[in-house]
Design a protein around this motif. Structure first.
Motif, short mmCIF file in Angstrom:
data_model
loop_
_atom_site.label_atom_id
_atom_site.label_comp_id
_atom_site.label_asym_id
_atom_site.label_seq_id
_atom_site.Cartn_x
_atom_site.Cartn_y
_atom_site.Cartn_z
N PRO A 113 -3.46 2.29 -7.11
CA PRO A 113 -2.51 2.91 -8.03
C PRO A 113 -3.01 2.86 -9.47
CG PRO A 113 -1.74 0.73 -7.35
CD PRO A 113 -2.95 1.01 -6.55
N SER A 138 0.85 -1.19 0.00
CA SER A 138 0.00 0.00 0.00
C SER A 138 0.89 1.23 0.00
CB SER A 138 -0.89 0.01 1.25
OG SER A 138 -1.51 1.28 1.41
N THR A 139 0.50 2.22 -0.74
CA THR A 139 1.14 3.53 -0.65
C THR A 139 0.19 4.54 -0.04
OG1 THR A 139 2.53 3.08 -2.57
CG2 THR A 139 2.24 5.39 -1.96
N1 CP Z 1 -6.41 3.16 -2.88
C1 CP Z 1 -5.53 2.35 -2.27
O1 CP Z 1 -5.95 1.50 -1.48
O2 CP Z 1 -4.24 2.54 -2.61
P1 CP Z 1 -3.01 1.80 -1.89
O3 CP Z 1 -3.11 0.34 -2.27
O4 CP Z 1 -1.78 2.46 -2.40
O5 CP Z 1 -3.21 1.98 -0.41
#
Ligand code: CP
Length: 349
Positions: free
Chosen positions: A299, A76-77
């Motif tokens: 992403p 996750s970012t």
């Molecule tokens: N929208 C979302 O969950 O992005 P990440 O996976 O980067 O958290």
């Protein structure tokens, strides 16, 4: 580019899922968007607005030195960083445990990891997990509030809230700030198209549970392999339109989804064909009203779900969604700790 097909049977959206009690075990948990009343979502939007505008020094006293753990079993970012920044903005101590650099790699279970974090002083846990329903399991074992940061193909409630905030900021600012109470008609006359990999998307599922409650019409668009026929049954005011151009013509909001390439094994999905039929490019964007907005939870994969020109264009509100994530998550963390304190179980009690 076609993925190998192991079966000719079409997937179904309603996958066998983990146990889903009607309510979370802990009143501070946020596991499904379906657990939130419209009054509660209005309160969250109001708190998100006020916390965002509060003097940072004053804000950092709200939950000073309280402890929250981020437990991430998947990459996750946006979600991880925004939850962490939200907690730090409230003055909290945070710790991150990832499956790649912890004793989870040695086989420690979710239960034992949760109990360990609690023993280390965590008062709440923010969990991302690849298994649908894992947050329910964790809160029952730990008796702590659990904030669902995305579980399998089940839900991503904080994403649905930040998506809602972003939509309302463009469609109805008084609702976005929580000044006006949300009702079953707040999004009446608004059509939201959700496009792409509906089958694997917890973001789609949470939005499908939320948007029709506010009167929005939701149009799902995508190929049969990623958008099962029964998807429209998930809620009232939800329809399927396989023709992306026709869906665009009706929409005030277009929500694109990432093609989850890591989950396509066994499905007969041709990515070149997908781009031909469902990629949002400038030619297709012209079908949208000029004031309509383009969302994507991220992403994004440039050149697959959308072109760079669309991603960077004026109708794209993708970075606004990211920005809104911090304030929504501050409000969710504050709600979790208010519930803890109301129970007399917080660290300060
Ligand atoms: N929208 C979302 O969950 O992005 P990440 O996976 O980067 O958290």
């Amino acid at each position: 580019m076609a993925m190998p097909a192991s079966s000719t049977a079409r997937p179904r959206l309603r996958t066998p899922s983990a146990p889903q009690p009607p309510f979370p075990h802990h009143p501070g948990s946020a596991i499904s968007i379906g657990h939130f009343s419209l009054a509660e979502i209005t309160r969250l939007l109001r708190r998100a607005h006020l916390l965002n505008n509060e003097d940072p020094i004053e804000r950092s006293k709200r939950l000073a030195k309280r402890r929250v753990a981020l437990l991430f079993y998947e990459a996750s970012t946006r979600t991880r960083t925004s939850f962490e920044l939200a907690a730090k903005s409230l003055g909290m101590d945070t710790t991150l445990v990832s499956n790649l650099s912890s004793s989870i790699e040695k086989g420690e279970s979710l239960k034992d990891t949760g109990l360990t974090l609690r023993a280390l002083g965590a008062e709440a846990i923010i969990l991302r997990h690849n298994a649908s329903g894992a947050p329910y399991v964790l809160e029952q074992f730990t008796d702590l509030p659990v904030l669902n940061a995305g579980d399998g193909r089940h839900e991503h409630p904080s994403q649905a809230l930040l998506d809602l905030l972003t939509m309302l900021a463009h469609l109805s600012p008084a609702h976005a700030s929580g000044e006006a109470a949300l009702t079953a008609e707040s999004l009446k006359g608004v059509t939201v198209s959700i496009v792409g990999d509906i089958l694997h998307s917890r973001v789609a599922r949470s939005n499908l549970l939320l948007l029709p409650q506010l009167g929005a019409e939701v149009v799902l668009s995508g190929p049969p392999e990623l958008l099962p026929e029964d998807a429209a049954l998930i809620a009232p005011n939800v329809g399927v339109e396989r023709n992306f151009e026709l869906a665009l013509q009706r929409s005030q909001v277009v929500m694109l989804l990432r093609i989850q390439s890591e989950r396509l094994a066994g499905l007969n999905v041709d990515l070149d064909e997908y781009k031909t039929r469902y990629q949002l490019d400038e030619r297709r964007l012209a079908r949208l009203a000029p004031e309509a907005i383009v969302l994507h939870p991220g992403p994004i994969i440039r050149g697959l779900e959308l072109t760079a020109a669309v991603a960077d264009g004026p109708q794209s509100k993708i970075l606004e969604q990211v920005h809104n994530g911090v304030r929504i998550r501050m409000a969710l963390i504050e709600r979790a700790f208010a519930a803890l304190d109301a129970q007399g179980k917080g660290a300060n009690q």
